[in-house]
Scaffold this active site. Structure first.
Site, PDB file in Angstrom:
ATOM      1  N   ASP A   1       0.866  -1.164   0.000  1.00 21.38           N
ATOM      2  CA  ASP A   1       0.000   0.000   0.000  1.00 21.38           C
ATOM      3  C   ASP A   1       0.916   1.232   0.000  1.00 21.38           C
ATOM      4  OD1 ASP A   1      -2.283   1.717   0.485  1.00 21.38           O
ATOM      5  OD2 ASP A   1      -1.477   1.872   2.532  1.00 21.38           O
TER       6      ASP A   1
ATOM      7  N   ASP B   1       0.039   5.178   0.920  1.00 19.57           N
ATOM      8  CA  ASP B   1      -0.073   6.147   2.020  1.00 19.57           C
ATOM      9  C   ASP B   1      -0.202   5.447   3.369  1.00 19.57           C
ATOM     10  OD1 ASP B   1      -0.009   8.190   0.123  1.00 19.57           O
ATOM     11  OD2 ASP B   1      -2.178   8.043  -0.180  1.00 19.57           O
TER      12      ASP B   1
ATOM     13  N   TYR C   1      -4.589  13.585   2.434  1.00 17.46           N
ATOM     14  CA  TYR C   1      -4.436  13.167   1.053  1.00 17.46           C
ATOM     15  C   TYR C   1      -3.287  13.956   0.457  1.00 17.46           C
ATOM     16  CZ  TYR C   1      -8.838  10.669   1.288  1.00 17.46           C
ATOM     17  OH  TYR C   1      -9.821   9.800   1.616  1.00 17.46           O
TER      18      TYR C   1
ATOM     19  N   GLN D   1      -6.444   5.968  -4.904  1.00 21.46           N
ATOM     20  CA  GLN D   1      -6.222   7.414  -4.926  1.00 21.46           C
ATOM     21  C   GLN D   1      -7.506   8.150  -5.330  1.00 21.46           C
ATOM     22  OE1 GLN D   1      -3.756   9.079  -3.731  1.00 21.46           O
ATOM     23  NE2 GLN D   1      -2.566   7.262  -3.191  1.00 21.46           N
TER      24      GLN D   1
ATOM     25  N   CYS E   1      -5.819   2.919  -8.328  1.00 22.40           N
ATOM     26  CA  CYS E   1      -7.266   3.016  -8.558  1.00 22.40           C
ATOM     27  C   CYS E   1      -7.632   4.487  -8.408  1.00 22.40           C
ATOM     28  CB  CYS E   1      -8.058   2.189  -7.550  1.00 22.40           C
ATOM     29  SG  CYS E   1      -9.805   2.675  -7.537  1.00 22.40           S
TER      30      CYS E   1
ATOM     31  N   LYS F   1      -9.333  -1.064  -3.504  1.00 24.50           N
ATOM     32  CA  LYS F   1      -9.215  -2.031  -2.409  1.00 24.50           C
ATOM     33  C   LYS F   1     -10.322  -1.762  -1.387  1.00 24.50           C
ATOM     34  CE  LYS F   1      -5.084  -0.512  -1.772  1.00 24.50           C
ATOM     35  NZ  LYS F   1      -3.772  -0.174  -1.169  1.00 24.50           N
TER      36      LYS F   1
ATOM     37  N   ASP G   1      -1.621  -0.727   5.773  1.00 27.04           N
ATOM     38  CA  ASP G   1      -1.948  -0.168   7.088  1.00 27.04           C
ATOM     39  C   ASP G   1      -3.438  -0.131   7.375  1.00 27.04           C
ATOM     40  OD1 ASP G   1      -2.450   1.899   5.195  1.00 27.04           O
ATOM     41  OD2 ASP G   1      -2.354   3.379   6.806  1.00 27.04           O
TER      42      ASP G   1
HETATM   43 ZN    ZN Z   1     -10.950   1.620  -9.171  1.00 25.43          ZN
END
Ligand code: ZN
Length: 608
Positions: free
Chosen positions: A254, A256, A265, A298, A335, A358, A383
């Site tokens: 992953d 972030d 963000y 994202q 994504c 996800k 995380d």
């Molecule tokens: Zn997506």
């Protein structure tokens, strides 16, 4: 009939001491001339029309090519007396070139699925396709900048500045070229180079140059040090293991909160800061031949907070920070979607319910296809519960890190296989602790069979949980049906809206019919100590039959309290084993008095 052009004109001045009078393309690499290795590789990939451009020692090369083993190849040499650079040499052979052809440098050792490279080139209809890969020293390498579609935007020479504005992608010196696209170059008056002169000029003229990114092995062997390194890689099997048709072990990360610190963000490159030690950890994975895929949700793209270009800059910066310690990632998969619409500035076509976000698995599947990942031997580090659920659904082993969300998002019922302090610790666990742990646990398999209960005694709760996950993996790999007793769960009746508040004891009651008789049972459970913000969907169901093995992730005392008439209980007595190990390291104690002792020396080393 596919054509390959080998640029074999280099003098090999820097390699002089190893040539013993041979031309550079004939340099010995682990007992065979490099040119021979290249010809066999090309032949195996369906390239049978071979043009070799030479400028000296042509007679030796020509004699070598007449060897019987190359009789299925149509090899022709084009000889040039005047040095005119790689572009000059190519253009002077223009009439001999096929409509499309592969360019190979005579000083590269490679093991590449060139057929796939060729196929992708046909699909993109590019003028030139360039084989690109990340390397471990981007700061002093020429970097190739591509956009989101892979189109080459430019070539950049060091220094690259402190922020890192370009991705870690280096020209590996293998191309597929459409002949017509280079016709304009004519015959240059001065020596000219393909990468330094011809390609930049083509971009200026609007030609489409396309990057083809791959982890496969290709290295130039132009100095004694590089030659020795490549020879070592050949002998140790590194070249073969990096072939694309070999399943690759991988670690999915992953982004972030795992690779970089969670800072809301991230919308600007300067906000990217790596988590502690992650760069060095990625380098260890590179060295251990793990492929590294970043898989990241994202939604900032869907909200319109970050543009594709902005996202590219953020990822360039991330790769730069990783590259500073000599590490690299093999792919970043994004994504860009988000299901909820209704915000100012959002991008409506990205506001969709997709299957790549996800805990959806499509992003991981895409990365797995791209990198030919061997899922069963691969991991995901993340995380949040969405990372862990995506990993479980994809068949990956999972490690939850305590950085970022640290699992505190509580959005999904997802149980990580292991929990580690941060991504660096997770990587060390994968590389140095997990396999010894499995090896130490393996003896227990001999004494376990269907219907058993396994207990770890005399060890802290955290370590018990690690042991439970490891033995679970071993049993499942051995095709046994095994369940880890969820340590932190309520039992729950499916028809009850509220879980019982009594925790484990209540769960034990529910298990008693299975434990004390041969009755098959089905228990629904809910995590209890994470439960405050838990959504209603947090239910796991555990079905236990006569052949099920239950790994009891809790103190043995619970089981001693009830009569265990029917079950064989394997008590792995860690505390006793520890003292045995101190006396005689790595001695495996035989089962004594119904208990099974493990070779805990290795395990203890992991934990010290
Ligand atoms: Zn997506």
């Amino acid at each position: 009939m596919r054509q390959a052009v080998i640029l074999a004109g280099g003098r090999g001045t820097r390699l002089q001491e190893r040539l013993a009078g041979r031309p550079k393309p004939m340099v010995d690499v682990d007992g065979q001339p490099l040119l021979g290795r290249q010809l066999r590789e090309l032949g195996a990939n369906g390239f049978t029309d071979i043009v070799i451009l030479v400028s000296h020692a042509a007679a030796q090369i020509e004699a070598f090519c007449t060897k019987a083993e190359f009789r299925d190849l149509a090899i022709s040499l084009i000889h040039d007396d005047v040095p005119q650079g790689t572009a000059g040499a190519l253009l002077s052979a223009y009439d001999r070139l096929a409509r499309q052809f592969l360019v190979v440098y005579g000083d590269t050792l490679f093991g590449i699925d060139v057929e796939r490279f060729w196929r992708v080139h046909q699909e993109t209809e590019a003028d030139v396709s360039l084989f690109l890969h990340p390397n471990d020293h981007p700061f002093d390498s020429d970097l190739v900048e591509i956009d989101g579609t892979g189109r080459v935007l430019g070539f950049h020479h060091p220094p690259h500045g402190v922020l890192g504005s370009f991705p870690n992608l280096v020209n590996a010196a293998m191309y597929i070229v459409r002949r017509e696209s280079i016709a304009f170059w004519g015959t240059a008056a001065t020596p000219s180079d393909i990468a330094r002169n011809l390609f930049p000029e083509m971009i200026l003229r609007g030609a489409r140059l396309q990057g083809y990114v791959s982890f496969e092995y290709i290295k130039d062997i132009g100095t004694p040090e590089r030659l020795d390194k490549a020879t070592r890689h050949l002998r140790e099997g590194v070249v073969d293991r990096a072939r694309r048709d070999r399943p690759q072990k991988a670690v999915f990360f992953d982004r972030d909160g795992t690779i970089n610190e969670l800072a809301g963000y991230i919308t600007r490159p300067e906000d990217v800061a790596l988590t502690d030690g992650v760069g060095e950890a990625l380098r260890l994975l590179n060295d251990a031949e793990y492929r590294i895929a970043v898989v990241t949700n994202q939604p900032a793209l869907a909200r319109g907070d970050v543009s594709n270009e902005g996202m590219r800059r953020i990822h360039n910066r991330m790769q730069w920070l990783i590259g500073r310690v000599g590490a690299f990632v093999d792919g970043i998969f994004i994504c860009p979607h988000h299901p909820d619409g209704g915000f100012d500035g959002e991008i409506p076509q990205l506001k969709i319910l997709c299957d790549c976000r996800k805990p959806g698995t499509a992003l991981i599947e895409r990365a797995a296809v791209e990198l030919n990942v061997d899922i069963e031997n691969s991991w995901l580090i993340g995380d949040s519960t969405s990372d862990i659920l995506a990993a479980t659904r994809s068949g990956l082993r999972s490690i939850l890190v305590k950085t970022g969300e640290g699992g505190g998002d509580r959005k999904y019922a997802a149980r990580p296989d292991f929990v580690k302090r941060n991504a660096a610790a997770a990587v060390r666990f994968i590389l140095y602790e997990y396999m010894p742990l499995l090896a130490a646990m393996t003896p227990i398999l001999d004494s376990v069979s269907g219907g058993d209960v396994i207990i770890f005694d005399g060890v802290s709760r955290r370590h018990r949980s690690i042991l439970a996950s490891a033995i679970h993996h071993l049993l499942v790999e051995g095709h046994l049906e095994a369940h880890v007793m969820p340590l932190d769960s309520f039992a729950r009746d499916n028809d009850e809206s509220r879980p019982e508040p009594n925790g484990t004891l209540s769960l034990l009651d529910r298990l008693t019919p299975w434990l004390c008789s041969d009755r098959a049972i089905c228990v629904a459970t809910e995590p209890c100590n994470w439960s405050r913000q838990r959504p209603a969907s947090w239910t796991e169901v555990m079905s236990l039959g006569s052949e099920s093995i239950l790994i009891w992730d809790e103190d043995a005392a619970f089981l001693r309290d009830i009569g265990l008439a029917r079950r064989c209980v394997q008590i792995v007595n860690v505390a006793s084993a520890i003292s045995a190990v101190r006396v005689a390291p790595r001695v495996l104690a035989a089962p004594v008095g119904g208990d099974v002792f493990l070779d805990l020396a290795i395990v203890l080393e992991c934990w010290s």
